[in-house]
Design a protein around this motif. Structure first.
Motif, PDB file in Angstrom:
ATOM      1  N   ASP A  20      14.727  -9.599  21.133  1.00  0.00           N
ATOM      2  CA  ASP A  20      14.282  -9.511  22.288  1.00  0.00           C
ATOM      3  C   ASP A  20      12.773  -9.658  22.139  1.00  0.00           C
ATOM      4  N   CYS A  21      11.911  -9.046  20.849  1.00  0.00           N
ATOM      5  CA  CYS A  21      10.636  -8.812  20.620  1.00  0.00           C
ATOM      6  C   CYS A  21      10.257 -10.800  20.347  1.00  0.00           C
ATOM      7  N   ILE A  22      10.946 -11.860  20.000  1.00  0.00           N
ATOM      8  CA  ILE A  22      10.693 -13.036  19.238  1.00  0.00           C
ATOM      9  C   ILE A  22      10.601 -13.591  21.007  1.00  0.00           C
ATOM     10  N   ASP A  23      11.949 -13.167  21.877  1.00  0.00           N
ATOM     11  CA  ASP A  23      11.731 -13.661  23.362  1.00  0.00           C
ATOM     12  C   ASP A  23      10.435 -13.663  23.991  1.00  0.00           C
ATOM     13  N   SER A  24      10.235 -12.418  23.898  1.00  0.00           N
ATOM     14  CA  SER A  24       8.981 -11.934  24.681  1.00  0.00           C
ATOM     15  C   SER A  24       7.990 -12.935  23.966  1.00  0.00           C
ATOM     16  N   LEU A  25       7.982 -12.599  22.727  1.00  0.00           N
ATOM     17  CA  LEU A  25       6.759 -13.757  22.558  1.00  0.00           C
ATOM     18  C   LEU A  25       6.358 -14.492  22.728  1.00  0.00           C
ATOM     19  N   LEU A  26       7.489 -15.707  22.312  1.00  0.00           N
ATOM     20  CA  LEU A  26       7.538 -17.039  23.313  1.00  0.00           C
ATOM     21  C   LEU A  26       7.601 -17.692  24.635  1.00  0.00           C
ATOM     22  N   ARG A  27       8.001 -16.395  25.677  1.00  0.00           N
ATOM     23  CA  ARG A  27       7.231 -16.205  26.876  1.00  0.00           C
ATOM     24  C   ARG A  27       6.399 -15.623  27.254  1.00  0.00           C
ATOM     25  N   GLN A  28       5.337 -15.472  26.576  1.00  0.00           N
ATOM     26  CA  GLN A  28       3.821 -15.494  27.413  1.00  0.00           C
ATOM     27  C   GLN A  28       3.103 -16.584  27.935  1.00  0.00           C
ATOM     28  N   SER A  29       2.567 -15.836  29.534  1.00  0.00           N
ATOM     29  CA  SER A  29       1.726 -17.042  30.252  1.00  0.00           C
ATOM     30  C   SER A  29       0.510 -17.255  30.061  1.00  0.00           C
ATOM     31  N   LEU A  30       0.056 -16.774  29.014  1.00  0.00           N
ATOM     32  CA  LEU A  30      -0.939 -17.557  27.999  1.00  0.00           C
ATOM     33  C   LEU A  30      -0.621 -19.221  27.418  1.00  0.00           C
ATOM     34  N   PRO A  31      -1.282 -19.743  27.492  1.00  0.00           N
ATOM     35  CA  PRO A  31      -0.758 -21.002  27.602  1.00  0.00           C
ATOM     36  C   PRO A  31      -0.293 -21.139  25.459  1.00  0.00           C
ATOM     37  N   SER A  32       0.523 -21.475  25.723  1.00  0.00           N
ATOM     38  CA  SER A  32       1.105 -21.523  23.927  1.00  0.00           C
ATOM     39  C   SER A  32      -0.138 -21.898  23.216  1.00  0.00           C
ATOM     40  N   ASP A  33      -0.915 -22.956  23.349  1.00  0.00           N
ATOM     41  CA  ASP A  33      -2.072 -23.574  22.262  1.00  0.00           C
ATOM     42  C   ASP A  33      -3.143 -22.465  22.037  1.00  0.00           C
ATOM     43  N   THR A  34      -3.213 -21.526  22.588  1.00  0.00           N
ATOM     44  CA  THR A  34      -3.563 -20.505  22.817  1.00  0.00           C
ATOM     45  C   THR A  34      -3.835 -19.277  22.340  1.00  0.00           C
ATOM     46  N   TYR A  35      -2.587 -19.189  21.542  1.00  0.00           N
ATOM     47  CA  TYR A  35      -1.982 -17.795  21.040  1.00  0.00           C
ATOM     48  C   TYR A  35      -1.063 -18.201  19.815  1.00  0.00           C
ATOM     49  N   ASP A  53      11.874 -18.380   9.462  1.00  0.00           N
ATOM     50  CA  ASP A  53      11.045 -19.341   8.682  1.00  0.00           C
ATOM     51  C   ASP A  53      11.959 -20.895   9.528  1.00  0.00           C
ATOM     52  N   ALA A  54      13.283 -20.378  10.489  1.00  0.00           N
ATOM     53  CA  ALA A  54      13.581 -21.755  11.338  1.00  0.00           C
ATOM     54  C   ALA A  54      12.799 -20.943  12.203  1.00  0.00           C
ATOM     55  N   LEU A  55      12.495 -20.479  12.390  1.00  0.00           N
ATOM     56  CA  LEU A  55      11.668 -20.237  14.255  1.00  0.00           C
ATOM     57  C   LEU A  55      10.389 -20.829  14.101  1.00  0.00           C
ATOM     58  N   ALA A  56       9.717 -20.574  12.714  1.00  0.00           N
ATOM     59  CA  ALA A  56       8.118 -20.643  12.356  1.00  0.00           C
ATOM     60  C   ALA A  56       8.387 -22.924  12.502  1.00  0.00           C
ATOM     61  N   ALA A  57       9.693 -23.177  11.775  1.00  0.00           N
ATOM     62  CA  ALA A  57       9.767 -24.639  11.847  1.00  0.00           C
ATOM     63  C   ALA A  57       9.729 -25.457  13.262  1.00  0.00           C
ATOM     64  N   ASP A  58      10.385 -24.801  14.336  1.00  0.00           N
ATOM     65  CA  ASP A  58      10.687 -25.376  15.385  1.00  0.00           C
ATOM     66  C   ASP A  58       8.807 -24.876  16.216  1.00  0.00           C
ATOM     67  N   GLU A  59       8.296 -24.295  16.077  1.00  0.00           N
ATOM     68  CA  GLU A  59       7.237 -23.642  16.844  1.00  0.00           C
ATOM     69  C   GLU A  59       5.959 -23.739  16.403  1.00  0.00           C
ATOM     70  N   PRO A  60       5.266 -24.435  16.947  1.00  0.00           N
ATOM     71  CA  PRO A  60       3.536 -23.890  15.807  1.00  0.00           C
ATOM     72  C   PRO A  60       2.582 -23.519  16.074  1.00  0.00           C
ATOM     73  N   ARG A  61       3.177 -22.606  17.051  1.00  0.00           N
ATOM     74  CA  ARG A  61       2.819 -21.123  17.390  1.00  0.00           C
ATOM     75  C   ARG A  61       2.673 -20.010  16.138  1.00  0.00           C
ATOM     76  N   VAL A  62       3.836 -20.044  15.613  1.00  0.00           N
ATOM     77  CA  VAL A  62       4.536 -19.177  15.313  1.00  0.00           C
ATOM     78  C   VAL A  62       3.983 -19.425  13.640  1.00  0.00           C
ATOM     79  N   LYS A  63       3.894 -18.038  12.658  1.00  0.00           N
ATOM     80  CA  LYS A  63       3.672 -18.361  11.579  1.00  0.00           C
ATOM     81  C   LYS A  63       3.949 -17.229  10.506  1.00  0.00           C
ATOM     82  N   VAL A  64       4.661 -17.134   8.946  1.00  0.00           N
ATOM     83  CA  VAL A  64       5.552 -16.349   8.787  1.00  0.00           C
ATOM     84  C   VAL A  64       4.822 -16.403   7.351  1.00  0.00           C
ATOM     85  N   ILE A  65       4.206 -14.870   6.822  1.00  0.00           N
ATOM     86  CA  ILE A  65       4.005 -14.427   5.852  1.00  0.00           C
ATOM     87  C   ILE A  65       5.555 -13.910   4.883  1.00  0.00           C
TER      88      ILE A  65
END
Length: 651
Positions: A20-35, A53-65
């Motif tokens: 649910d956390c991931i879904d809400s973060l990807l659904r944000q109305s803020l343009p995806s290239d601004t967050y 890691d799989a999510l970050a590979a598909d989503e440029p706005r996601v980083k994993v440390i």
């Protein structure tokens, strides 16, 4: 484009709760290239690292440390701050989620008001969240003029340059209250703090397995050692006096007194609560002067005085009395008028199912040391409560059942002191009168589709209590009907199990009572159909009528107009198009909706080339109804349909 917001999510073994956390973060109305979203995996041992890691590979706005386990959330959040590229950083826990417009609204509001800290409205799903702080938007707030201190969790937006300028980071290691140390310093050193009260930005979720970090039992000695560090921050950035005492009062009230009250105290094993009591006693006597406790409501003053005097047994006895107190909220009748639901309700405290009574006479005096007995404590609290009754408040909250988002509604409140026969005692009764407007109930916007529950929230003396409104009187239940307001069908109803007042928006069908329409009550004049319906409409409302035969459907416009206690439906029938078939009828109250919803009417139209006759629509056979249920259940099993989580009548 420049990164506006960096969302930092510390992660440790969240399992399915992170979805649910991931879904809400990807659904944000803020343009995806601004967050950007930075997940800091703190040594998780479940499948989460691979999922991220799989999510970050598909989503440029996601980083994993990934890092070794640090023991708590402080270090992962600091690592996220250092990696962030955004103008603001936002902290989210891995089992919570955001409103779809949260980042956009918080960023825009923060920039518009030059804020270093942006506090977004919170909703608690199984968890308590601040209420008073979010009564309204606050473009400029401080600890002196707003109850900011009620919200010390880190789930806020902070200007990154501000954090760097003052060198603010979270304490690290296995410890508690690291968020208090961080947030209170941010409040005290920020140029401005702004608060969003008209949109739920953050959903604070209690996991089904109660594995949230904040719900785990803690070591009292370590916990209150960490609490002293938050007090040190207040001492460092404030001067002695009312502001400092007011801030200290928050920890005394929330972290100490409230732990030693009523059910919360009694639910703990005796040996564990004794340890807490001892540690709290040390903090109170070491750090707080008399002015801190003196600013508390009467009940909390009693508890604080017993803690200070180290009277544990008396504290338990007072808790047992308080644990029996409830709020009762009984409604009167309900009536739709001019598109508003008019009703009233009375609220008062009860004990053992009967109204709580108070001394009818007596002069309130300051608490001069701890009461000598539980009876004396109760009497002192009662006298003070009567004296302060002129400040008592009563609110109406509409709470969305699916999300727990809640919204204050306007009410008119009167206070009444009612003598109890010849006993010399009185009851304290609050009465609210409501003209509820479903078209403006969500901060000026209409109620969303779904189920909504009504709550009374009273502040009387030292108690802040909530209760569902109900059970309703039988006459009110029988007289309740739905209304068509702003294109929505709003049905007030009383829940089956407890008789609480709730609202159904655009979901009810059978409960609307449309099946009671008799063909004999329908008038046909030429091609003009006129049918009375048990619906309230404030004025003429454009609707759509759908006619369905085995071969095709035909739609025609119509109107709903007020008529007596209900409404009358009028529509021109396309007689020439209906010839030679039997047509079922359905009504849509929002013809301009993106997904129009049609309500079936119990009417069948049989037409020839010149006339139309009205009959009762044939009902499906028991075998056909069973087949439909089987098909629906099979669709749920196969994942083609979602099973409803809550039945309207059971809450």
């Amino acid at each position: 484009m420049p990164v506006k917001v960096s969302v930092i999510v510390p992660v440790y073994n969240p399992g399915r709760y992170i979805e649910d956390c991931i879904d809400s973060l990807l659904r944000q109305s803020l343009p995806s290239d601004t967050y950007e979203v930075i997940f800091v995996d703190d040594g998780s041992t479940d499948e989460t690292p691979a999922r991220l890691d799989a999510l970050a590979a598909d989503e440029p706005r996601v980083k994993v440390i990934h890092q070794e386990n640090s023991g708590w959330s402080g270090k992962p959040r600091n690592v996220g701050i250092d990696a962030a590229q955004g103008e603001f950083v936002m902290f989210v826990d891995n089992d919570d989620h955001l409103g779809d417009e949260a980042l956009e609204r918080m960023y825009d509001y923060g920039v518009a008001n030059g804020a270093d800290v942006v506090v977004g409205k919170m909703a608690g799903q199984g968890r308590q969240v601040p209420v008073e702080l979010f009564r309204r938007n606050r473009p400029r707030a401080s600890v002196e003029d707003a109850p900011l201190i009620d919200s010390l969790t880190p789930h806020k937006m902070f200007r990154r340059a501000f954090l760097d300028e003052i060198g603010l980071r979270f304490p690290e290691g296995r410890r508690r209250l690291e968020d208090h140390v961080f947030v209170v310093e941010a409040y005290l050193r920020a140029a401005n703090v702004c608060v969003i009260g008209d949109y739920v930005c953050y959903y604070h979720v209690r996991r089904d397995d109660s594995a949230n970090a904040g719900f785990q039992r803690f070591d009292p000695a370590g916990y209150f050692k960490n609490l002293r560090e938050a007090l040190d921050v207040v001492e460092r950035y404030t001067e002695p006096g009312p502001v400092r005492d007011g801030l200290y009062r928050r920890w005394l009230r929330v972290e100490m007194v409230e732990r030693m009250r009523a059910k919360r105290l009694l639910a703990m094993p005796d040996d564990y609560r004794r340890k807490q009591f001892e540690e709290i006693h040390h903090v109170v006597t070491e750090r707080f002067g008399p002015a801190v406790a003196a600013g508390l409501p009467a009940t909390q003053q009693v508890v604080a005085s017993l803690i200070s005097a180290c009277r544990y047994d008396d504290l338990v006895a007072f808790a047992e009395w308080e644990a029996g107190l409830r709020l009762s909220a009984r409604p009167g009748t309900l009536q739709w008028r001019d598109g508003r639901l008019h009703f009233d309700y009375t609220a008062e405290l009860t004990s053992g199912g009967t109204p709580l009574t108070f001394p009818g006479s007596g002069v309130p005096t300051p608490l001069d040391g701890p009461p000598k007995s539980t009876e004396e404590a109760i009497a002192w609290v009662g006298t003070d409560t009567v004296a302060q009754f002129g400040h008592a408040t009563l609110d109406l909250l509409m709470r969305e059942r699916s999300s727990a988002a809640q919204y204050f509604q306007p009410v008119e409140v009167t206070r009444e002191i009612v003598p109890v026969e010849d006993s010399g005692r009185v009851r304290l009764v609050l009465r609210a009168t409501v003209a509820f407007d479903p078209a403006r109930a969500v901060e000026g916007a209409p109620l969303r589709i779904g189920l909504w529950d009504t709550y009374a929230r009273a502040r009387v003396g030292g108690w802040s209590k909530e209760a569902r409104i109900g059970p309703g009187p039988r006459k009110a239940r029988a007289a309740t009907c739905a209304a068509v307001v702003g294109g929505h069908v709003v049905l007030p109803y009383w829940t089956d199990q407890y008789g609480h007042l709730s609202l159904d928006v655009d979901r009810a069908s059978k409960r609307l009572g449309l099946s009671g329409l008799s063909p004999d009550a329908v008038e046909l004049s030429g091609n003009r159909l006129r049918a009375p319906l048990p619906l309230h409409v404030p004025a003429g409302t454009a609707v759509l009528v759908r006619l369905t035969s085995p071969a095709r459907s035909v739609e025609t416009s119509g109107t709903l107009s007020p008529a007596g206690d209900g409404a009358v439906l009028e529509a021109d029938l396309p007689v020439a198009d209906l010839s030679g078939a039997t047509w079922r009828t359905a009504l849509c109250a929002a013809p301009d909706a993106s997904e129009p919803r049609f309500l079936p009417l119990p009417l069948a139209l049989r037409a020839d080339s010149h006339t139309v006759k009205v009959a009762r629509a044939p009902q499906p056979s028991p075998l056909r109804r069973l087949a439909r249920r089987v098909r629906r259940r099979l669709a749920v099993v196969l994942g083609r349909r979602t099973e409803p989580k809550t039945r309207a009548g059971k809450a």
